[in-house]
Design a protein around this motif. Structure first.
Motif, PDB file in Angstrom:
ATOM      1  N   UNK A 146      21.331  47.279  19.611  1.00  0.00           N
ATOM      2  CA  UNK A 146      21.804  45.904  19.414  1.00  0.00           C
ATOM      3  C   UNK A 146      22.478  45.821  18.054  1.00  0.00           C
ATOM      4  N   UNK A 147      23.388  44.876  17.942  1.00  0.00           N
ATOM      5  CA  UNK A 147      24.066  44.674  16.659  1.00  0.00           C
ATOM      6  C   UNK A 147      23.982  43.192  16.328  1.00  0.00           C
ATOM      7  N   UNK A 148      24.742  42.790  15.347  1.00  0.00           N
ATOM      8  CA  UNK A 148      24.634  41.411  14.887  1.00  0.00           C
ATOM      9  C   UNK A 148      26.012  40.884  14.494  1.00  0.00           C
ATOM     10  N   UNK A 149      26.285  39.656  14.926  1.00  0.00           N
ATOM     11  CA  UNK A 149      27.521  39.008  14.479  1.00  0.00           C
ATOM     12  C   UNK A 149      27.122  37.744  13.735  1.00  0.00           C
ATOM     13  N   UNK A 150      27.645  37.598  12.544  1.00  0.00           N
ATOM     14  CA  UNK A 150      27.382  36.385  11.758  1.00  0.00           C
ATOM     15  C   UNK A 150      28.535  35.423  11.976  1.00  0.00           C
ATOM     16  N   UNK A 151      28.277  34.243  12.553  1.00  0.00           N
ATOM     17  CA  UNK A 151      29.370  33.287  12.772  1.00  0.00           C
ATOM     18  C   UNK A 151      30.016  32.843  11.458  1.00  0.00           C
ATOM     19  N   UNK A 203      22.776  30.166  11.169  1.00  0.00           N
ATOM     20  CA  UNK A 203      22.953  29.703   9.785  1.00  0.00           C
ATOM     21  C   UNK A 203      22.137  30.569   8.821  1.00  0.00           C
ATOM     22  N   UNK A 204      22.407  31.876   8.851  1.00  0.00           N
ATOM     23  CA  UNK A 204      21.619  32.809   8.044  1.00  0.00           C
ATOM     24  C   UNK A 204      21.746  32.494   6.560  1.00  0.00           C
ATOM     25  N   UNK A 205      20.683  32.789   5.847  1.00  0.00           N
ATOM     26  CA  UNK A 205      20.493  32.423   4.438  1.00  0.00           C
ATOM     27  C   UNK A 205      20.789  30.939   4.190  1.00  0.00           C
ATOM     28  N   UNK A 206      20.537  30.147   5.228  1.00  0.00           N
ATOM     29  CA  UNK A 206      20.647  28.691   5.117  1.00  0.00           C
ATOM     30  C   UNK A 206      22.044  28.215   4.696  1.00  0.00           C
ATOM     31  N   UNK A 263      27.078  27.459   9.163  1.00  0.00           N
ATOM     32  CA  UNK A 263      28.036  28.280   9.912  1.00  0.00           C
ATOM     33  C   UNK A 263      28.152  27.755  11.325  1.00  0.00           C
ATOM     34  N   UNK A 264      29.160  28.217  12.030  1.00  0.00           N
ATOM     35  CA  UNK A 264      29.350  27.850  13.427  1.00  0.00           C
ATOM     36  C   UNK A 264      28.044  28.129  14.187  1.00  0.00           C
ATOM     37  N   UNK A 265      27.677  27.229  15.062  1.00  0.00           N
ATOM     38  CA  UNK A 265      26.357  27.280  15.699  1.00  0.00           C
ATOM     39  C   UNK A 265      26.136  28.558  16.501  1.00  0.00           C
ATOM     40  N   UNK A 266      24.905  29.064  16.471  1.00  0.00           N
ATOM     41  CA  UNK A 266      24.600  30.335  17.142  1.00  0.00           C
ATOM     42  C   UNK A 266      24.773  30.205  18.648  1.00  0.00           C
TER      43      UNK A 266
END
Lengths: 224, 313
Positions: B24-29, B57-60, B63-66
């Motif tokens: 698995x990977x990760x995309x940050x919006x 909304x990583x690290x608070x 960002x565009x909603x998950x």
């Protein structure tokens, strides 16, 4: 106790900018113990405000009084004789006291001199810390006498979260991780297995989320 | 390992159930309202990963909603793992979003506490934390398996059937309690686990030993988290400024000495994946968190010997 701290002098002065005479009311309860709004602080604040206004060429007249408690109506009675000709009342009580004065004197302008911080206690001379979140449904028997609701930055009931390191909370190195404290204590007491129980979501309706709260003791109410 | 029971339509779950070592990977919006970047990254990752996390909304940071991002990557043929933190929603909003996310095609959900808002771009915000991550896991399991809302009311039809994920951080303290807390998450209903980025392999091995002692690897799928580093400064930052992270000095030094630090960062990551796969029993896949470096994932997957990815009917 309720722990409060005085607002900066500049800010208090601004709140009564347009007043010529004010009544400063201290409180001999919690705010005396936490050195924020007792008799001494009330006198000191009155002098500081007078000096400041004197220097600005706009003298201020002050009257001072310290109530036994500002959160009981009967202790406000002595203010009846002092309040007549003042332009405003500066309360050095917690937010409760400010509101009690405002309620008793509907036609007077009342301003707070303190910021009410939290329910807590003293750690050492001059240092206070929060201990109770006033949630209205105590769970300290489940967490070794340490409150995660208010001492965990995320109010986690099944902690600690992944931000706990070296006993400290992720938000600051000088904030203890409440769940590390809970873990240490439960371990020392031989009750670590109890932390394996999943604590269910809390009923927040007993906290402020349920609306303004009241406590009633039918047995001590005096019928009119 | 015998094939495990499959409860959802999640492709990730089916792959794990038949014993595949998943990726698995990760995309940050993004911090704007265009999905072009998300779709670009999704198309790039499509053939190299089995599913992709969408951070919440990583690290608070706003960002565009998950959930919205999940829909965008679904349209590119990538299976999303929607992350949901407990920081910004109460139980009403969470259940509503769970219904909404499922209706839009999301099948995997990852429950987290969430970083404190102090770290983000709105430090004066009020946080919610109505329920915590373990309670959220439990809430999702009850919605799916007992067809009940949190309040106990029945979900008469079309209950959301998510494959339920949680995180574990072997590098936070108290270390001995980390495995116990993981067990609590599994007891609450977590079926797959993604770990915090591993740099301290020895500590992760000790963690996995305890996981195996408790038999947790047989009750949930464990995906080991890795993050390629771009520079020794990045390593140093994680080492000194991020709570719950352990970065050994030798990794900082290795990057410092490297002629091409980015290349070295990729090498380290590939070595880690190979080591985890070959030497640590009970790990069912890797979760590659290439933070703001999504384009490096295909190379890592390929060179770690994890390409091509298995197909699912």
């Amino acid at each position: 106790m309720i722990v409060a701290q005085q607002k900066p002098l500049e800010e208090i002065a601004r709140l009564i900018n347009d007043c010529q005479k004010v009544l400063l009311v201290g409180c001999a309860g919690c705010v005396t113990v936490c050195l924020a709004g007792g008799e001494k602080e009330t006198e000191f604040l009155a002098s500081a405000l007078r000096i400041k206004r004197q220097l600005e060429g706009n003298p201020l007249e002050t009257v001072t009084f310290t109530c036994t408690r500002q959160c009981d109506p009967e202790y406000l009675l002595p203010l009846d004789n002092l309040i007549g000709d003042v332009d405003a009342v500066v309360s050095l009580a917690c937010g409760v006291g400010v509101q009690y004065i405002a309620e008793r004197y509907p036609h007077k302008w009342v301003v707070p001199a303190l910021d009410t911080k939290f329910a807590g206690g003293s750690l050492e001379q001059g240092v206070w810390a929060e201990r109770c979140g006033l949630c209205g449904n105590c769970i300290l028997h489940l967490t070794g006498g340490i409150c995660p609701v208010i001492r965990c930055s995320k109010s986690i009931l099944n902690g600690p979260c992944g931000g706990s390191q070296d006993g400290k909370c992720e938000i600051a190195r000088d904030v203890d991780c409440a769940w590390q404290l809970i873990y240490d204590r439960m371990k020392a007491l031989g009750k670590l297995e109890r932390l394996m129980e999943i604590m269910p979501p809390k009923d927040w309706s007993t906290a402020r989320d349920g609306g303004p709260r009241r406590a009633v003791r039918e047995d001590v109410i005096i019928d009119a | 390992m015998p094939e495990r029971e499959v409860k959802t339509e999640s492709k990730l779950e089916r792959l794990l159930a038949r014993g595949e070592f998943v990726v698995t990977a990760e995309i940050g919006p993004p911090k704007h309202a265009s999905a072009d970047g998300i779709r670009h990254h999704a198309r790039m990752l499509k053939d190299y990963v089995d599913a992709t996390n969408i951070t919440d909304c990583q690290t608070a940071i706003v960002r565009l909603s998950s959930i919205a991002a999940a829909v965008h990557i679904l349209s590119c043929g990538v299976e999303p793992i929607v992350q949901m933190t407990c920081r910004d929603r109460n139980r009403i909003a969470m259940q509503s979003d769970l219904l909404g996310a499922y209706s839009l095609g999301a099948r995997n959900l990852l429950c987290l506490s969430g970083d404190h808002q102090k770290f983000g771009n709105h430090p004066t915000a009020k946080n919610v934390y109505d329920i915590d991550s373990i309670q959220l896991i439990n809430l999702m399991r009850r919605m799916r398996d007992e067809k009940k809302f949190f309040c106990g009311e029945e979900i008469k039809e079309h209950e959301p059937r998510f494959f339920i994920g949680a995180v574990a951080n072997p590098f936070a303290d108290p270390f001995e309690f980390r495995v116990m807390r993981l067990e609590k998450k599994i007891n609450a209903g977590a079926e797959f686990i993604q770990t915090q980025c591993i740099y301290d392999m020895e500590r992760f091995e000790r963690f996995m030993e305890m996981v195996r002692e408790r038999g947790l690897h047989e009750r949930a799928y464990i995906l080991a988290g890795v993050t390629p580093l771009k520079s020794w400064r990045a390593a140093k930052y994680l080492q000194t400024s991020v709570s719950g992270m352990i970065v050994p000095d030798e990794i900082v030094e290795r990057l410092k000495k490297a002629e091409d630090p980015k290349k070295e960062g990729v090498e380290i990551c590939i070595e880690q994946i190979r080591y985890i796969r070959e030497h640590i029993p009970g790990v069912h896949g890797v979760h590659i968190m290439a933070i703001a470096w999504e384009e490096v994932v295909p190379e890592i997957v390929q060179r770690a010997g994890l390409h091509p990815r298995p197909k699912v009917e």
